[in-house]
Design an enzyme around this catalytic site. Structure first.
Site, PDB file in Angstrom:
ATOM      1  N   GLU A   1     -10.773   7.889  11.533  1.00  0.00           N
ATOM      2  CA  GLU A   1     -11.116   6.899  10.509  1.00  0.00           C
ATOM      3  C   GLU A   1     -10.864   5.501  11.047  1.00  0.00           C
ATOM      4  O   GLU A   1     -10.219   5.339  12.102  1.00  0.00           O
ATOM      5  CB  GLU A   1     -10.292   7.151   9.232  1.00  0.00           C
TER       6      GLU A   1
ATOM      7  N   HIS B   1     -12.354  -0.513  -0.663  1.00  0.00           N
ATOM      8  CA  HIS B   1     -12.959   0.444   0.278  1.00  0.00           C
ATOM      9  C   HIS B   1     -14.391  -0.018   0.531  1.00  0.00           C
ATOM     10  O   HIS B   1     -15.103  -0.372  -0.409  1.00  0.00           O
ATOM     11  CB  HIS B   1     -12.948   1.851  -0.320  1.00  0.00           C
TER      12      HIS B   1
ATOM     13  N   ARG C   1     -10.271  -1.544   7.325  1.00  0.00           N
ATOM     14  CA  ARG C   1     -11.024  -1.582   6.083  1.00  0.00           C
ATOM     15  C   ARG C   1     -11.264  -2.976   5.511  1.00  0.00           C
ATOM     16  O   ARG C   1     -12.306  -3.244   4.921  1.00  0.00           O
ATOM     17  CB  ARG C   1     -10.203  -0.813   5.058  1.00  0.00           C
TER      18      ARG C   1
ATOM     19  N   HIS D   1      -9.842   0.095  -4.143  1.00  0.00           N
ATOM     20  CA  HIS D   1      -9.525   1.463  -3.720  1.00  0.00           C
ATOM     21  C   HIS D   1      -8.028   1.767  -3.729  1.00  0.00           C
ATOM     22  O   HIS D   1      -7.631   2.879  -4.079  1.00  0.00           O
ATOM     23  CB  HIS D   1     -10.066   1.652  -2.302  1.00  0.00           C
TER      24      HIS D   1
ATOM     25  N   ARG E   1      -3.629  -1.341   4.139  1.00  0.00           N
ATOM     26  CA  ARG E   1      -3.239   0.034   4.480  1.00  0.00           C
ATOM     27  C   ARG E   1      -4.196   0.639   5.502  1.00  0.00           C
ATOM     28  O   ARG E   1      -5.413   0.571   5.339  1.00  0.00           O
ATOM     29  CB  ARG E   1      -3.255   0.893   3.221  1.00  0.00           C
TER      30      ARG E   1
HETATM   31  P1  FAD Z   1      -1.332   9.610  -8.116  1.00  0.00           P
HETATM   32  O1  FAD Z   1      -1.793  10.787  -7.363  1.00  0.00           O
HETATM   33  O2  FAD Z   1      -2.338   8.615  -8.522  1.00  0.00           O
HETATM   34  O3  FAD Z   1      -0.607  10.183  -9.401  1.00  0.00           O
HETATM   35  C1  FAD Z   1      -0.156   9.328 -10.434  1.00  0.00           C
HETATM   36  C2  FAD Z   1       0.509  10.178 -11.482  1.00  0.00           C
HETATM   37  O4  FAD Z   1       1.217   9.356 -12.388  1.00  0.00           O
HETATM   38  C3  FAD Z   1      -0.480  10.986 -12.318  1.00  0.00           C
HETATM   39  O5  FAD Z   1       0.066  12.264 -12.553  1.00  0.00           O
HETATM   40  C4  FAD Z   1      -0.524  10.208 -13.639  1.00  0.00           C
HETATM   41  O6  FAD Z   1      -0.838  11.000 -14.754  1.00  0.00           O
HETATM   42  C5  FAD Z   1       0.911   9.740 -13.716  1.00  0.00           C
HETATM   43  N1  FAD Z   1       1.116   8.575 -14.580  1.00  0.00           N
HETATM   44  C6  FAD Z   1       0.627   7.315 -14.414  1.00  0.00           C
HETATM   45  N2  FAD Z   1       1.052   6.537 -15.443  1.00  0.00           N
HETATM   46  C7  FAD Z   1       1.803   7.328 -16.243  1.00  0.00           C
HETATM   47  C8  FAD Z   1       2.481   7.117 -17.466  1.00  0.00           C
HETATM   48  N3  FAD Z   1       2.493   5.932 -18.093  1.00  0.00           N
HETATM   49  N4  FAD Z   1       3.138   8.161 -18.029  1.00  0.00           N
HETATM   50  C9  FAD Z   1       3.128   9.383 -17.442  1.00  0.00           C
HETATM   51  N5  FAD Z   1       2.512   9.639 -16.285  1.00  0.00           N
HETATM   52  C10 FAD Z   1       1.848   8.621 -15.701  1.00  0.00           C
HETATM   53  N6  FAD Z   1      -5.185   8.453   0.751  1.00  0.00           N
HETATM   54  C11 FAD Z   1      -5.057   9.114   1.914  1.00  0.00           C
HETATM   55  O7  FAD Z   1      -3.998   9.069   2.551  1.00  0.00           O
HETATM   56  N7  FAD Z   1      -6.113   9.845   2.400  1.00  0.00           N
HETATM   57  C12 FAD Z   1      -7.301   9.939   1.763  1.00  0.00           C
HETATM   58  O8  FAD Z   1      -8.208  10.610   2.226  1.00  0.00           O
HETATM   59  C13 FAD Z   1      -7.460   9.234   0.544  1.00  0.00           C
HETATM   60  N8  FAD Z   1      -8.636   9.273  -0.129  1.00  0.00           N
HETATM   61  C14 FAD Z   1      -8.724   8.668  -1.344  1.00  0.00           C
HETATM   62  C15 FAD Z   1      -9.896   8.788  -2.084  1.00  0.00           C
HETATM   63  C16 FAD Z   1      -9.988   8.227  -3.352  1.00  0.00           C
HETATM   64  C17 FAD Z   1     -11.256   8.370  -4.134  1.00  0.00           C
HETATM   65  C18 FAD Z   1      -8.886   7.511  -3.883  1.00  0.00           C
HETATM   66  C19 FAD Z   1      -8.958   6.886  -5.235  1.00  0.00           C
HETATM   67  C20 FAD Z   1      -7.720   7.379  -3.142  1.00  0.00           C
HETATM   68  C21 FAD Z   1      -7.627   7.947  -1.883  1.00  0.00           C
HETATM   69  N9  FAD Z   1      -6.454   7.848  -1.130  1.00  0.00           N
HETATM   70  C22 FAD Z   1      -6.345   8.509   0.055  1.00  0.00           C
HETATM   71  C23 FAD Z   1      -5.273   7.222  -1.699  1.00  0.00           C
HETATM   72  C24 FAD Z   1      -4.330   8.326  -2.232  1.00  0.00           C
HETATM   73  O9  FAD Z   1      -5.101   9.324  -2.838  1.00  0.00           O
HETATM   74  C25 FAD Z   1      -3.339   7.787  -3.232  1.00  0.00           C
HETATM   75  O10 FAD Z   1      -2.721   6.643  -2.743  1.00  0.00           O
HETATM   76  C26 FAD Z   1      -2.257   8.815  -3.525  1.00  0.00           C
HETATM   77  O11 FAD Z   1      -2.839  10.033  -3.900  1.00  0.00           O
HETATM   78  C27 FAD Z   1      -1.339   8.317  -4.618  1.00  0.00           C
HETATM   79  O12 FAD Z   1      -0.489   9.370  -4.979  1.00  0.00           O
HETATM   80  P2  FAD Z   1       0.646   9.100  -6.032  1.00  0.00           P
HETATM   81  O13 FAD Z   1       1.411  10.372  -6.153  1.00  0.00           O
HETATM   82  O14 FAD Z   1       1.378   7.866  -5.723  1.00  0.00           O
HETATM   83  O15 FAD Z   1      -0.155   8.812  -7.400  1.00  0.00           O
HETATM   84  C1  SIN Z   2     -11.474   7.933   2.770  1.00  0.00           C
HETATM   85  O1  SIN Z   2     -11.638   9.144   2.852  1.00  0.00           O
HETATM   86  O2  SIN Z   2     -12.244   7.083   3.202  1.00  0.00           O
HETATM   87  C2  SIN Z   2     -10.250   7.458   2.091  1.00  0.00           C
HETATM   88  C3  SIN Z   2      -9.133   7.521   3.019  1.00  0.00           C
HETATM   89  C4  SIN Z   2      -7.995   6.702   2.490  1.00  0.00           C
HETATM   90  O3  SIN Z   2      -8.129   6.032   1.479  1.00  0.00           O
HETATM   91  O4  SIN Z   2      -6.957   6.706   3.155  1.00  0.00           O
END
Ligand code: FAD
Ligand code: SIN
Length: 526
Positions: free
Chosen positions: A111, A235, A283, A344, A379
């Site tokens: 990537e 993104h 990015r 993103h 990032r």
């Molecule tokens: P999240 O997985 O967003 O979880 C948040 C949690 O908090 C959820 O359960 C939600 O319900 C809960 N929550 C929020 N507010 C409250 C509240 N007030 N009360 C109770 N619960 C609450 N990163 C990579 O490293 N590789 C990738 O390939 C990649 N691809 C991506 C593709 C997309 C489309 C997106 C949007 C992001 C991508 N990212 C990627 C980024 C990555 O997915 C996120 O940064 C990561 O998953 C965040 O995880 P997290 O556990 O911090 O939060």
């Molecule tokens: C992607 O698959 O392009 C997202 C990867 C990331 O957000 O780290």
């Protein structure tokens, strides 16, 4: 009032990683505001970065992370995460994540910003496989209770105690139970904020609807510092489609040879923006290039084209994206995909140390809600899931190690609903939400000016008063809770953007186009 050892707000990669480590010794409650799989984790496509190839080194991954982050990263955090990455992947494999392999060896994709192939993945839907494995592991553990549809409203602190303890401790959350409509008092000795990012502050975002920065706003209101909130990642390649507004086209499409084309000229344009790294530049550079082409040529989108590869290659690498696009009448094996930049990832967040500790005793944070120093000003792709696993685990270990020093919660006053009524004007919430997201997109987007930031600040000040008045008079709903957080987070983003008098990484402001000699975090103190 219900009491638990530890409450974790969030059931994504960060929250569940923490829960699984903690459950060896403690009883844990995990909250999600909607479905357990409703966060960004399940939507991740590309994969997880880790040094697993003999030709790669930790030093390479550290350097790539620091280059992408424009030197704003904290080096000790970068080293900590990069060096813990292989072990994190091993734990995920033990939990059953079916990473792609070739001849028994993990397949590594590439990537933007990575000098080597180092992204482990499950086809082009890595997040779904990770979320599924974490959820199944957590569900099988008797010490973990997972509670969907429970919306945390505010952290419980000394001001909520029946009798003041005179401390800054955090002891759990007040949360709206969506099933009953009642606000519950949930107490604990330690609380981990793993509530994800704030992408939905913007009109166009790849993030799920719930990414409203709740945890960042709650921690700020409780007195914790936040950092680098101006570093909002866009993104470069979100699908442009009038029906499907936030479908990501993974960076791995460019990693596997996809080109960006100007639809008017039919030519590649990245050579004008980063002639060395082209489509695989970090990015921030590619997103600004797409934005500039769209604006300069008056386009609706640019093209992402991988149709020069064989149809088998494309379908094998990107089966889910292929299926989704075919359903929309786009065949990526024969022609280009229309794409636009979209918000993103939230690089800033609640300031934490290497153990996930915030400023407030008893409050930890991990994942996208936090600012650990890993990402700096931008990032590096696929470093964020990794951060969730490493810091979820680190916070859990720190809580277990210091358990005996953490005081039991005192008696807490229940939520007071005696002075509120049901709202008869829900349209106000929708209107204000749309207004915020629109001016954040137009005034606090990929390219900024001081004048536009000041306009945004002015609107936030006006709307904040209205939202606070509304919040004080009406019974809370999920929409109202999210709106209150959205305005708080928008304010933090704009204040941070106004404070940074340089262009660095994701913060590009035409009034200050140069880099200052010293890289300094923008830290806001409540
Ligand atoms: P999240 O997985 O967003 O979880 C948040 C949690 O908090 C959820 O359960 C939600 O319900 C809960 N929550 C929020 N507010 C409250 C509240 N007030 N009360 C109770 N619960 C609450 N990163 C990579 O490293 N590789 C990738 O390939 C990649 N691809 C991506 C593709 C997309 C489309 C997106 C949007 C992001 C991508 N990212 C990627 C980024 C990555 O997915 C996120 O940064 C990561 O998953 C965040 O995880 P997290 O556990 O911090 O939060
Ligand atoms: C992607 O698959 O392009 C997202 C990867 C990331 O957000 O780290």
């Amino acid at each position: 009032m219900s009491n638990f050892d530890v409450i974790i707000v969030g059931s994504g990669a960060a929250g569940l990683s923490a829960a699984i480590t903690l459950a060896r010794t403690h009883k844990v409650l995990v909250l999600a505001k909607g479905d357990l799989a409703g966060g960004s984790t399940a939507w991740a496509q590309g994969g997880i970065a880790a040094v697993l190839d003999a030709g790669d080194t930790f030093e390479n991954h550290i350097d790539d992370t620091m280059v992408a982050g424009a030197g704003l990263n904290r080096r000790e955090t970068v080293e900590f995460v990069v060096e813990n990455a292989p072990a994190a992947i091993e734990r995920l494999e033990e939990m059953g994540v079916p990473f792609n392999k070739e001849a028994e060896v993990l397949h590594l994709t590439r990537e933007g910003g990575h000098s080597h192939r180092r992204i482990v993945h499950v086809d082009d839907a890595t997040g779904w496989a990770v979320q599924d494995a974490l959820q199944k592991t957590a569900a099988a553990h008797p010490n973990i209770t997972m509670q969907p549809n429970m919306v945390a409203i505010d952290l419980i602190a000394d001001r909520h105690a029946e009798t003041s303890t005179g401390t800054k401790n955090v002891w759990g959350v007040y949360a709206l139970n969506n099933a009953t409509g009642r606000v519950e008092t949930l107490t604990s000795r330690a609380t981990i904020m793993a509530s994800g990012g704030a992408g939905r502050t913007y009109l166009f975002s790849t993030a799920p609807r719930g990414a409203t920065g709740d945890g960042i706003a709650m921690a700020w209101r409780a007195g914790a510092r936040v950092s680098n909130m101006e570093m909002m990642q866009f993104h470069p390649t979100c699908l442009y489609n009038l029906e499907v507004k936030n479908f990501l086209i993974t960076e791995a499409v460019r990693g596997e040879g996809g080109h960006l084309l100007n639809p008017r000229t039919g030519k590649r344009f990245m050579e004008f923006y980063d002639s060395k790294r082209m489509e695989l530049a970090p990015r921030d550079i590619v997103a600004r290039a797409n934005d500039a082409e769209i604006k300069q040529f008056g386009l609706d989108y640019v093209h992402l084209d991988i149709s020069h590869e064989t149809p088998e290659f494309v379908k094998n690498h990107f089966p889910n994206i292929y299926d989704k696009l075919i359903g929309l009448g786009i065949d990526m094996t024969t022609g280009p995909i229309p794409v636009v930049p979209a918000q993103h990832y939230t690089c800033g967040g609640i300031l934490i140390d290497l153990n996930g500790r915030t400023d407030l005793p008893g409050l930890y944070a991990a994942g996208e809600a936090s600012e650990s120093g890993l990402h700096g000003a931008n990032r590096l792709a696929s470093n964020s899931l990794l951060e969730c696993f490493v810091f979820g685990d680190a916070a859990a270990r720190d809580i277990a190690a210091h358990w005996d020093d953490m005081p039991e919660p005192p008696a807490i006053r229940p939520w007071d609903e005696s002075r509120v009524t049901d709202s008869d004007e829900e349209v106000v919430i929708k209107q204000t939400w749309t207004e915020i997201r629109r001016f954040m997109w137009n005034y606090v987007g990929i390219v900024r000016t001081t004048k536009r930031l000041e306009r945004a600040q002015h609107r936030i000040d006006l709307l904040r008063g209205e939202v606070e008045e509304y919040y004080g008079h009406f019974r809370v709903t999920q929409d109202l809770i999210e709106l209150r957080n959205l305005i708080e987070v928008a304010d933090l983003i704009v204040k941070s953007a106004l404070a940074r008098k340089e262009s660095r990484g994701l913060h590009y402001i035409t009034d200050y186009p140069d880099l200052l000699p010293e890289a300094e975090d923008t830290v806001l103190t409540p």
